[in-house]
Design a protein around this motif. Structure first.
Motif, PDB file in Angstrom:
ATOM      1  N   ILE A 135      -1.247  10.405   9.780  1.00 43.90           N
ATOM      2  CA  ILE A 135      -0.443   9.489  10.591  1.00 43.90           C
ATOM      3  C   ILE A 135       1.034   9.857  10.520  1.00 43.90           C
ATOM      4  O   ILE A 135       1.481  10.527   9.597  1.00 43.90           O
ATOM      5  CB  ILE A 135      -0.638   8.016  10.145  1.00 43.90           C
ATOM      6  N   ARG A 136       1.781   9.384  11.496  1.00 43.69           N
ATOM      7  CA  ARG A 136       3.229   9.606  11.532  1.00 43.69           C
ATOM      8  C   ARG A 136       3.878   8.600  10.589  1.00 43.69           C
ATOM      9  O   ARG A 136       3.805   7.401  10.792  1.00 43.69           O
ATOM     10  CB  ARG A 136       3.735   9.427  12.955  1.00 43.69           C
ATOM     11  N   ALA A 137       4.526   9.106   9.541  1.00 45.62           N
ATOM     12  CA  ALA A 137       5.195   8.240   8.575  1.00 45.62           C
ATOM     13  C   ALA A 137       6.695   8.183   8.826  1.00 45.62           C
ATOM     14  O   ALA A 137       7.373   7.279   8.364  1.00 45.62           O
ATOM     15  CB  ALA A 137       4.943   8.748   7.158  1.00 45.62           C
ATOM     16  N   HIS A 138       7.185   9.152   9.578  1.00 44.61           N
ATOM     17  CA  HIS A 138       8.623   9.309   9.805  1.00 44.61           C
ATOM     18  C   HIS A 138       8.754  10.154  11.062  1.00 44.61           C
ATOM     19  O   HIS A 138       7.812  10.834  11.452  1.00 44.61           O
ATOM     20  CB  HIS A 138       9.214  10.028   8.585  1.00 44.61           C
ATOM     21  N   LYS A 139       9.915  10.142  11.697  1.00 42.95           N
ATOM     22  CA  LYS A 139      10.058  10.935  12.924  1.00 42.95           C
ATOM     23  C   LYS A 139       9.831  12.424  12.674  1.00 42.95           C
ATOM     24  O   LYS A 139       9.464  13.158  13.580  1.00 42.95           O
ATOM     25  CB  LYS A 139      11.421  10.696  13.564  1.00 42.95           C
ATOM     26  N   SER A 140       9.996  12.869  11.429  1.00 44.41           N
ATOM     27  CA  SER A 140       9.837  14.282  11.105  1.00 44.41           C
ATOM     28  C   SER A 140       8.607  14.591  10.266  1.00 44.41           C
ATOM     29  O   SER A 140       8.439  15.725   9.840  1.00 44.41           O
ATOM     30  CB  SER A 140      11.075  14.779  10.343  1.00 44.41           C
ATOM     31  N   TYR A 141       7.766  13.601   9.995  1.00 44.70           N
ATOM     32  CA  TYR A 141       6.631  13.838   9.096  1.00 44.70           C
ATOM     33  C   TYR A 141       5.343  13.206   9.595  1.00 44.70           C
ATOM     34  O   TYR A 141       5.319  12.051  10.001  1.00 44.70           O
ATOM     35  CB  TYR A 141       6.905  13.244   7.713  1.00 44.70           C
ATOM     36  N   LEU A 142       4.266  13.986   9.495  1.00 41.51           N
ATOM     37  CA  LEU A 142       2.901  13.484   9.553  1.00 41.51           C
ATOM     38  C   LEU A 142       2.373  13.621   8.133  1.00 41.51           C
ATOM     39  O   LEU A 142       2.629  14.639   7.476  1.00 41.51           O
ATOM     40  CB  LEU A 142       2.034  14.319  10.492  1.00 41.51           C
ATOM     41  N   VAL A 143       1.644  12.636   7.649  1.00 46.20           N
ATOM     42  CA  VAL A 143       1.128  12.694   6.280  1.00 46.20           C
ATOM     43  C   VAL A 143      -0.338  12.288   6.271  1.00 46.20           C
ATOM     44  O   VAL A 143      -0.760  11.446   7.050  1.00 46.20           O
ATOM     45  CB  VAL A 143       1.968  11.796   5.329  1.00 46.20           C
ATOM     46  N   ARG A 175       8.038   2.310  10.538  1.00 40.74           N
ATOM     47  CA  ARG A 175       6.625   2.650  10.329  1.00 40.74           C
ATOM     48  C   ARG A 175       6.100   2.196   8.969  1.00 40.74           C
ATOM     49  O   ARG A 175       4.926   2.392   8.661  1.00 40.74           O
ATOM     50  CB  ARG A 175       6.453   4.156  10.482  1.00 40.74           C
ATOM     51  N   ARG A 176       6.944   1.624   8.162  1.00 41.45           N
ATOM     52  CA  ARG A 176       6.624   1.268   6.784  1.00 41.45           C
ATOM     53  C   ARG A 176       5.392   0.366   6.676  1.00 41.45           C
ATOM     54  O   ARG A 176       4.447   0.669   5.955  1.00 41.45           O
ATOM     55  CB  ARG A 176       7.843   0.594   6.157  1.00 41.45           C
ATOM     56  N   GLU A 177       5.397  -0.755   7.374  1.00 41.06           N
ATOM     57  CA  GLU A 177       4.285  -1.707   7.295  1.00 41.06           C
ATOM     58  C   GLU A 177       2.978  -1.076   7.759  1.00 41.06           C
ATOM     59  O   GLU A 177       1.929  -1.287   7.154  1.00 41.06           O
ATOM     60  CB  GLU A 177       4.597  -2.959   8.106  1.00 41.06           C
ATOM     61  N   MET A 178       3.031  -0.303   8.836  1.00 41.41           N
ATOM     62  CA  MET A 178       1.827   0.335   9.367  1.00 41.41           C
ATOM     63  C   MET A 178       1.254   1.336   8.356  1.00 41.41           C
ATOM     64  O   MET A 178       0.042   1.372   8.132  1.00 41.41           O
ATOM     65  CB  MET A 178       2.163   1.038  10.692  1.00 41.41           C
ATOM     66  N   VAL A 179       2.115   2.136   7.718  1.00 43.60           N
ATOM     67  CA  VAL A 179       1.644   3.127   6.748  1.00 43.60           C
ATOM     68  C   VAL A 179       0.990   2.420   5.559  1.00 43.60           C
ATOM     69  O   VAL A 179      -0.106   2.796   5.129  1.00 43.60           O
ATOM     70  CB  VAL A 179       2.805   4.042   6.275  1.00 43.60           C
ATOM     71  N   ILE A 180       1.639   1.402   5.046  1.00 46.01           N
ATOM     72  CA  ILE A 180       1.096   0.674   3.897  1.00 46.01           C
ATOM     73  C   ILE A 180      -0.232   0.003   4.255  1.00 46.01           C
ATOM     74  O   ILE A 180      -1.199   0.070   3.500  1.00 46.01           O
ATOM     75  CB  ILE A 180       2.111  -0.363   3.380  1.00 46.01           C
ATOM     76  N   LYS A 181      -0.298  -0.594   5.432  1.00 44.19           N
ATOM     77  CA  LYS A 181      -1.523  -1.265   5.881  1.00 44.19           C
ATOM     78  C   LYS A 181      -2.675  -0.262   5.995  1.00 44.19           C
ATOM     79  O   LYS A 181      -3.775  -0.513   5.500  1.00 44.19           O
ATOM     80  CB  LYS A 181      -1.271  -1.952   7.220  1.00 44.19           C
TER      81      LYS A 181
END
Length: 187
Positions: A135-143, A175-181
């Motif tokens: 998933i996209r965690a940041h504009k410059s990162y997929l993790v 994107r913080r809440e979405m990544v944690i969820k």
């Protein structure tokens, strides 16, 4: 009192006053340093909501057949150059980092961490991957969520730590809440 003992007494007084001034000067600077560190700590390290949670790779993944099936999906990543082509399983991708028109892909192959540099945008790679785990965690990162060992930080500074390569991936505020969820749903 003789002249020489008077000079010695005068020099002793000057030396003692110099030492006292030095101690006062050092104390003032030490107090300023303590005040700075306390302010810095309050402003940046313990701001608003703090959180931290850990996960061990694949040990807590829900016993869901669709998740297990998706782990072994092979994908082909294609860049804009002729040689930009990589075939691998979703679970082998650690992260993808974007820099202008290039993307650095970190992945596991033959037990070693490898890096490929592709001439392609991160959004193009995101479309090619189409996985609930990457998933996209940041504009410059997929993790890849499967390789995250923990997520720490606050609203302004959240980072995900990857298990094997111990890399810290920034997570944007939006994107913080979405990544944690999503991380909690697979662990």
């Amino acid at each position: 009192m003789s002249l020489s003992s008077s000079l010695i007494h005068e020099n002793l007084i000057k030396t003692n006053s110099s030492i006292v001034l030095l101690i006062i000067y050092a104390s003032v600077h030490l107090i300023n340093i303590v005040i700075f560190l306390k302010t810095f700590t309050n402003l940046f390290l313990f701001k608003k909501e703090e959180f931290s949670f850990n996960s061990e790779y694949n040990s807590k993944i829900k016993n869901d057949e669709t998740i297990k099936e998706n782990l072994n999906n092979r994908i082909t990543l294609v860049g804009k150059s002729n040689n930009d082509n990589l075939i691998l399983n979703i679970n082998k991708i650690y992260f993808i980092k974007s820099s202008d028109n290039y993307c650095e892909i970190k992945y596991l192959k033959d037990g070693k961490i490898n890096t490929n540099l592709f001439r392609v945008s991160i959004s193009d790679l995101e479309k090619q991957i189409k996985s609930e785990f990457v998933i996209r965690a940041h504009k410059s990162y997929l993790v890849n969520l499967l390789h995250i060992s923990d997520i720490k930080g606050n609203v302004n500074n959240t980072k995900a730590t990857l298990i094997i390569c111990n890399t810290k991936i920034p997570i944007s505020r939006s994107r913080r809440e979405m990544v944690i969820k999503k991380f909690k749903t697979i662990t």
